[in-house]
Design a protein around this motif. Structure first.
Motif, PDB file in Angstrom:
ATOM      1  N   VAL A 127      35.922   9.576  19.777  1.00  0.00           N
ATOM      2  CA  VAL A 127      36.441   8.034  19.079  1.00  0.00           C
ATOM      3  C   VAL A 127      37.383   8.800  18.042  1.00  0.00           C
ATOM      4  CG1 VAL A 127      35.992   6.394  17.593  1.00  0.00           C
ATOM      5  CG2 VAL A 127      34.495   6.762  19.427  1.00  0.00           C
ATOM      6  N   LYS A 128      37.179   9.812  17.243  1.00  0.00           N
ATOM      7  CA  LYS A 128      37.948  10.196  16.290  1.00  0.00           C
ATOM      8  C   LYS A 128      39.312  10.805  16.822  1.00  0.00           C
ATOM      9  CE  LYS A 128      38.953  11.937  12.310  1.00  0.00           C
ATOM     10  NZ  LYS A 128      39.982  11.450  11.501  1.00  0.00           N
ATOM     11  N   LYS A 129      39.053  11.478  18.053  1.00  0.00           N
ATOM     12  CA  LYS A 129      40.307  12.142  18.602  1.00  0.00           C
ATOM     13  C   LYS A 129      41.226  11.021  19.271  1.00  0.00           C
ATOM     14  CE  LYS A 129      41.666  15.124  22.451  1.00  0.00           C
ATOM     15  NZ  LYS A 129      41.132  16.009  23.371  1.00  0.00           N
ATOM     16  N   TYR A 157      37.257   0.066  19.685  1.00  0.00           N
ATOM     17  CA  TYR A 157      36.336  -0.962  19.063  1.00  0.00           C
ATOM     18  C   TYR A 157      34.940  -0.043  19.299  1.00  0.00           C
ATOM     19  CZ  TYR A 157      32.289  -4.035  18.652  1.00  0.00           C
ATOM     20  OH  TYR A 157      31.203  -4.829  18.537  1.00  0.00           O
ATOM     21  N   TYR A 158      34.341   0.437  18.121  1.00  0.00           N
ATOM     22  CA  TYR A 158      33.314   1.259  18.183  1.00  0.00           C
ATOM     23  C   TYR A 158      31.989   0.633  17.797  1.00  0.00           C
ATOM     24  CZ  TYR A 158      30.584   5.508  17.610  1.00  0.00           C
ATOM     25  OH  TYR A 158      29.814   6.850  17.553  1.00  0.00           O
ATOM     26  N   ALA A 159      30.981   0.736  18.543  1.00  0.00           N
ATOM     27  CA  ALA A 159      29.680   0.100  18.017  1.00  0.00           C
ATOM     28  C   ALA A 159      28.635   1.079  18.221  1.00  0.00           C
ATOM     29  CB  ALA A 159      29.499  -1.227  18.650  1.00  0.00           C
ATOM     30  N   MET A 181      28.665   2.688  21.793  1.00  0.00           N
ATOM     31  CA  MET A 181      29.696   2.129  22.920  1.00  0.00           C
ATOM     32  C   MET A 181      31.169   2.246  22.139  1.00  0.00           C
ATOM     33  SD  MET A 181      27.397  -1.278  23.267  1.00  0.00           S
ATOM     34  CE  MET A 181      26.884  -1.162  21.550  1.00  0.00           C
ATOM     35  N   ALA A 182      31.901   2.559  22.993  1.00  0.00           N
ATOM     36  CA  ALA A 182      33.480   2.542  22.597  1.00  0.00           C
ATOM     37  C   ALA A 182      34.451   1.813  23.398  1.00  0.00           C
ATOM     38  CB  ALA A 182      33.861   4.037  22.416  1.00  0.00           C
ATOM     39  N   TRP A 183      35.136   1.254  23.089  1.00  0.00           N
ATOM     40  CA  TRP A 183      36.312   0.333  24.036  1.00  0.00           C
ATOM     41  C   TRP A 183      37.707   0.557  23.321  1.00  0.00           C
ATOM     42  CZ3 TRP A 183      31.544  -1.847  22.721  1.00  0.00           C
ATOM     43  CH2 TRP A 183      30.715  -1.914  23.795  1.00  0.00           C
ATOM     44  N   GLY A 184      38.579   1.196  23.979  1.00  0.00           N
ATOM     45  CA  GLY A 184      39.812   1.562  23.337  1.00  0.00           C
ATOM     46  C   GLY A 184      40.852   0.765  24.190  1.00  0.00           C
ATOM     47  N   ASP A 185      42.210   0.759  23.730  1.00  0.00           N
ATOM     48  CA  ASP A 185      43.347   0.037  24.310  1.00  0.00           C
ATOM     49  C   ASP A 185      43.889   0.888  25.442  1.00  0.00           C
ATOM     50  OD1 ASP A 185      44.496   1.630  22.560  1.00  0.00           O
ATOM     51  OD2 ASP A 185      45.416  -0.086  21.709  1.00  0.00           O
ATOM     52  N   ARG A 186      43.411   2.253  25.410  1.00  0.00           N
ATOM     53  CA  ARG A 186      43.931   3.278  26.267  1.00  0.00           C
ATOM     54  C   ARG A 186      42.818   3.947  27.048  1.00  0.00           C
ATOM     55  NH1 ARG A 186      47.683   6.566  22.283  1.00  0.00           N
ATOM     56  NH2 ARG A 186      48.593   4.763  21.314  1.00  0.00           N
ATOM     57  N   ASN A 187      42.214   5.103  26.780  1.00  0.00           N
ATOM     58  CA  ASN A 187      41.091   5.608  27.183  1.00  0.00           C
ATOM     59  C   ASN A 187      39.951   5.824  26.734  1.00  0.00           C
ATOM     60  OD1 ASN A 187      43.126   6.437  29.450  1.00  0.00           O
ATOM     61  ND2 ASN A 187      44.085   8.232  27.916  1.00  0.00           N
ATOM     62  N   ALA A 188      39.727   5.684  25.711  1.00  0.00           N
ATOM     63  CA  ALA A 188      38.067   5.873  25.211  1.00  0.00           C
ATOM     64  C   ALA A 188      37.360   4.637  25.569  1.00  0.00           C
ATOM     65  CB  ALA A 188      38.414   5.530  23.529  1.00  0.00           C
TER      66      ALA A 188
END
Length: 124
Positions: free
Chosen positions: A76-78, A87-89, A107-114
């Motif tokens: 997530v940090k990267k 968005y990280y929960a 759980m992580a949902w990114g706007d690219r690859n995460a």
């Protein structure tokens, strides 16, 4: 939600704790000094999690806290450092009234690859 401008929006329910901890009653439920457990941050310090807020702390076995969770937190940090909005929960799960989490769900949902969902058992 973390964004590339180091702005954070965090919603944590519960009560804050004093630091340094002078009153053992303010430790996370299930945690005992000298027990070999860590005061695990649900939202990691590297992701702007606060270690003086009891709502963000749960008792975790050392390897869970420093190895298993850290792998996901680093992802997530990267992603955030590269400019991705994520968005990280993190949610602890419990067995009945036991104050020690049986597992941690990240759980992580990114706007690219995460993107990931992981359940990490809280075991030695």
């Amino acid at each position: 939600m973390l964004n590339p401008h180091n702005q954070t929006s965090t919603h944590i329910l519960g009560s804050e704790v004093e630091w340094p901890i002078e009153n053992p009653d303010l430790l996370p439920p299930g945690f005992a000094l000298g027990s070999g457990l860590n005061r695990g941050h649900l939202l990691a310090r590297q992701l702007c999690g606060i270690g003086t807020d009891r709502r963000n702390l749960v008792p975790l076995y050392s390897l869970v806290n420093t190895s298993a969770m850290k792998r996901y937190e680093n992802r997530v940090k990267k992603a955030v450092d590269s400019g991705e909005t994520v968005y990280y929960a993190v949610r602890p799960t419990y067995d009945g009234d036991n104050p020690m989490p049986t597992s941690i769900v990240l759980m992580a949902w990114g706007d690219r690859n995460a993107r990931f969902v992981a359940r990490i058992p809280n075991v030695r």
